[in-house]
Motif scaffolding. Sequence first.
Motif, PDB file in Angstrom:
ATOM      1  N   GLU A  73      -2.152  -8.227  14.304  1.00 50.86           N
ATOM      2  CA  GLU A  73      -2.212  -8.656  15.696  1.00 50.86           C
ATOM      3  C   GLU A  73      -1.091  -9.638  16.019  1.00 50.86           C
ATOM      4  N   ILE A  74      -0.796 -10.513  15.067  1.00 47.77           N
ATOM      5  CA  ILE A  74       0.292 -11.476  15.239  1.00 47.77           C
ATOM      6  C   ILE A  74       1.624 -10.742  15.385  1.00 47.77           C
ATOM      7  N   SER A  75       1.895  -9.811  14.484  1.00 48.99           N
ATOM      8  CA  SER A  75       3.168  -9.086  14.495  1.00 48.99           C
ATOM      9  C   SER A  75       3.345  -8.297  15.781  1.00 48.99           C
ATOM     10  N   TYR A  76       2.281  -7.667  16.259  1.00 46.80           N
ATOM     11  CA  TYR A  76       2.373  -6.879  17.491  1.00 46.80           C
ATOM     12  C   TYR A  76       2.762  -7.769  18.672  1.00 46.80           C
ATOM     13  N   ARG A  77       2.111  -8.883  18.790  1.00 42.96           N
ATOM     14  CA  ARG A  77       2.381  -9.761  19.929  1.00 42.96           C
ATOM     15  C   ARG A  77       3.757 -10.393  19.856  1.00 42.96           C
ATOM     16  N   LEU A  78       4.187 -10.760  18.651  1.00 43.66           N
ATOM     17  CA  LEU A  78       5.533 -11.309  18.496  1.00 43.66           C
ATOM     18  C   LEU A  78       6.607 -10.291  18.864  1.00 43.66           C
ATOM     19  N   LYS A  79       6.314  -9.043  18.637  1.00 44.79           N
ATOM     20  CA  LYS A  79       7.287  -7.990  18.917  1.00 44.79           C
ATOM     21  C   LYS A  79       7.296  -7.578  20.380  1.00 44.79           C
ATOM     22  N   HIS A  80       6.125  -7.531  21.016  1.00 45.24           N
ATOM     23  CA  HIS A  80       6.020  -6.902  22.331  1.00 45.24           C
ATOM     24  C   HIS A  80       5.789  -7.868  23.490  1.00 45.24           C
ATOM     25  N   TYR A  81       5.362  -9.108  23.230  1.00 43.31           N
ATOM     26  CA  TYR A  81       5.042 -10.021  24.323  1.00 43.31           C
ATOM     27  C   TYR A  81       6.269 -10.840  24.732  1.00 43.31           C
ATOM     28  N   TYR A  82       6.265 -11.282  25.972  1.00 44.16           N
ATOM     29  CA  TYR A  82       7.275 -12.203  26.488  1.00 44.16           C
ATOM     30  C   TYR A  82       7.024 -13.579  25.871  1.00 44.16           C
ATOM     31  N   LYS A  83       8.063 -14.197  25.333  1.00 42.79           N
ATOM     32  CA  LYS A  83       7.909 -15.454  24.603  1.00 42.79           C
ATOM     33  C   LYS A  83       8.776 -16.534  25.251  1.00 42.79           C
ATOM     34  N   PHE A  84       8.175 -17.698  25.490  1.00 42.22           N
ATOM     35  CA  PHE A  84       8.954 -18.784  26.095  1.00 42.22           C
ATOM     36  C   PHE A  84       8.555 -20.131  25.521  1.00 42.22           C
ATOM     37  N   ILE A  85       9.440 -21.092  25.737  1.00 35.71           N
ATOM     38  CA  ILE A  85       9.282 -22.444  25.214  1.00 35.71           C
ATOM     39  C   ILE A  85       9.932 -23.398  26.213  1.00 35.71           C
ATOM     40  N   PHE A  86       9.447 -24.634  26.274  1.00 33.25           N
ATOM     41  CA  PHE A  86      10.082 -25.662  27.090  1.00 33.25           C
ATOM     42  C   PHE A  86      10.509 -26.813  26.191  1.00 33.25           C
ATOM     43  N   VAL A  87      11.735 -27.300  26.423  1.00 34.86           N
ATOM     44  CA  VAL A  87      12.314 -28.335  25.568  1.00 34.86           C
ATOM     45  C   VAL A  87      12.633 -29.572  26.399  1.00 34.86           C
ATOM     46  N   ARG A  88      12.960 -30.668  25.689  1.00 35.02           N
ATOM     47  CA  ARG A  88      13.228 -31.939  26.354  1.00 35.02           C
ATOM     48  C   ARG A  88      14.205 -32.745  25.520  1.00 35.02           C
ATOM     49  N   ASN A  89      14.963 -33.626  26.175  1.00 37.06           N
ATOM     50  CA  ASN A  89      15.848 -34.509  25.436  1.00 37.06           C
ATOM     51  C   ASN A  89      15.057 -35.189  24.318  1.00 37.06           C
ATOM     52  N   PRO A  90      15.472 -35.030  23.058  1.00 33.25           N
ATOM     53  CA  PRO A  90      14.673 -35.523  21.927  1.00 33.25           C
ATOM     54  C   PRO A  90      14.355 -37.009  21.970  1.00 33.25           C
ATOM     55  N   ILE A  91      15.327 -37.842  22.337  1.00 33.69           N
ATOM     56  CA  ILE A  91      15.070 -39.282  22.319  1.00 33.69           C
ATOM     57  C   ILE A  91      14.134 -39.675  23.458  1.00 33.69           C
ATOM     58  N   GLU A  92      14.228 -38.997  24.609  1.00 29.01           N
ATOM     59  CA  GLU A  92      13.296 -39.257  25.699  1.00 29.01           C
ATOM     60  C   GLU A  92      11.887 -38.823  25.314  1.00 29.01           C
ATOM     61  N   ARG A  93      11.795 -37.717  24.619  1.00 30.11           N
ATOM     62  CA  ARG A  93      10.477 -37.244  24.168  1.00 30.11           C
ATOM     63  C   ARG A  93       9.845 -38.241  23.206  1.00 30.11           C
ATOM     64  N   LEU A  94      10.638 -38.792  22.284  1.00 26.53           N
ATOM     65  CA  LEU A  94      10.115 -39.788  21.353  1.00 26.53           C
ATOM     66  C   LEU A  94       9.652 -41.037  22.087  1.00 26.53           C
ATOM     67  N   LEU A  95      10.444 -41.480  23.061  1.00 24.81           N
ATOM     68  CA  LEU A  95      10.077 -42.669  23.808  1.00 24.81           C
ATOM     69  C   LEU A  95       8.809 -42.424  24.622  1.00 24.81           C
ATOM     70  N   SER A  96       8.690 -41.233  25.200  1.00 23.35           N
ATOM     71  CA  SER A  96       7.485 -40.892  25.963  1.00 23.35           C
ATOM     72  C   SER A  96       6.257 -40.902  25.054  1.00 23.35           C
ATOM     73  N   ALA A  97       6.390 -40.340  23.859  1.00 22.66           N
ATOM     74  CA  ALA A  97       5.273 -40.325  22.910  1.00 22.66           C
ATOM     75  C   ALA A  97       4.904 -41.745  22.494  1.00 22.66           C
ATOM     76  N   TYR A  98       5.913 -42.562  22.232  1.00 24.34           N
ATOM     77  CA  TYR A  98       5.677 -43.951  21.824  1.00 24.34           C
ATOM     78  C   TYR A  98       4.918 -44.715  22.897  1.00 24.34           C
ATOM     79  N   ARG A  99       5.385 -44.648  24.125  1.00 23.06           N
ATOM     80  CA  ARG A  99       4.758 -45.415  25.212  1.00 23.06           C
ATOM     81  C   ARG A  99       3.333 -44.932  25.478  1.00 23.06           C
TER      82      ARG A  99
END
Length: 347
Positions: free
Chosen positions: A170-196
């Motif tokens: 089931e994992i392999s099928y979805r990795l092959k056929h589904y639309y895949k997306f991710i959202f990223v962020r400036n790494p240092i801003e992300r660390l500061l956001s997590a810290y605060r």
Amino acid sequence: RRAVPLGRSRARSRGAAGAALLPSMLMFGVILASSGLLLMIERGILAQVGPPPLHPPAGLSRRDGPDSTAELELEVLRDTRNRTIRALCGQRSMPRSVWELPAGQRRTVLQHLLVSDKYRFLYCYVPKVACSNWKRVLKVLDGALESVDVKGKMDHKSDLVFLGDMEPEEISYRLKHYYKFIFVRNPIERLLSAYRNKFGEIKEYQQKYGVEIVRRYRKNGGNSAGDDVSFSEFLQYLLDEDVERMNEHWMPIYNLCQPCAVRYDFIGSYEQLRADANHVLEHIQSPSSIRFPERQAWYKPVTAQTLHYYLCNTPRRLIRELLPKYILDFSLFAYPLPNITSEFCRQ
């Protein structure tokens, strides 16, 4: 040298949009090449991979006007990210699928891939990159939540389907056929956001991590309740921590989502959250009534001034030594390294 082809192209069409676009593209290219990829090469992370070419993706034209210029710059940014990822992931030593990952890394990425069978997509959630709002959207799409505007604390487990809970086929099928997306962020801003957020507001994190951090890095810190962790102490903790054992809120995006083992169809960014979220919703053909949620009223964004304050009141050594752990996030997703020069901090 990388800017020569672009300059020749501009000479052939000296429109206002082209002239306005050139400085920012050059600046972006210099930042990416000198601060990101070359540092990776210097540290032996990218071996012989060089900076990608700095030209617009095929088929894009330089239309006049500020809106078209911004759109073109965004397309160049996306194209550069894609080229850089392809360059890195094309190396022989890099994994080609999740099944080539070590068990721990495979478990991490599969537990961060959320599934919508109804709309046939996979979303790799990254904490501190609007993942709570994306989870709201998933719950509404699957009928588990009435509206993205429903108040109350987000349950990050219930009514969500994780790819890691499925069988290998089931994992392999979805990795092959589904639309895949991710959202990223400036790494240092992300660390500061997590810290605060985690050490300034969440008692569970103060007790679980804060108490230990203060005890480890501060003389006579045994009486701390974990709610007074300094940013420098937090960064020192990250420096000493094994990346694979990090909490997901500060684990590098690369380790969370493995962009070489999972070929994402779209990489959105926190900085273009509204436009990129709408792009995804349109692509998966979500109902027009479903929109990406507004930020919560209590949310405290990391402003340029806030980032400046924390960076310039942190020992430079800590930041420099920590960068290699997050260098793939900076370089693959085209973020400049943090400015910690004396001139910047004097401003």
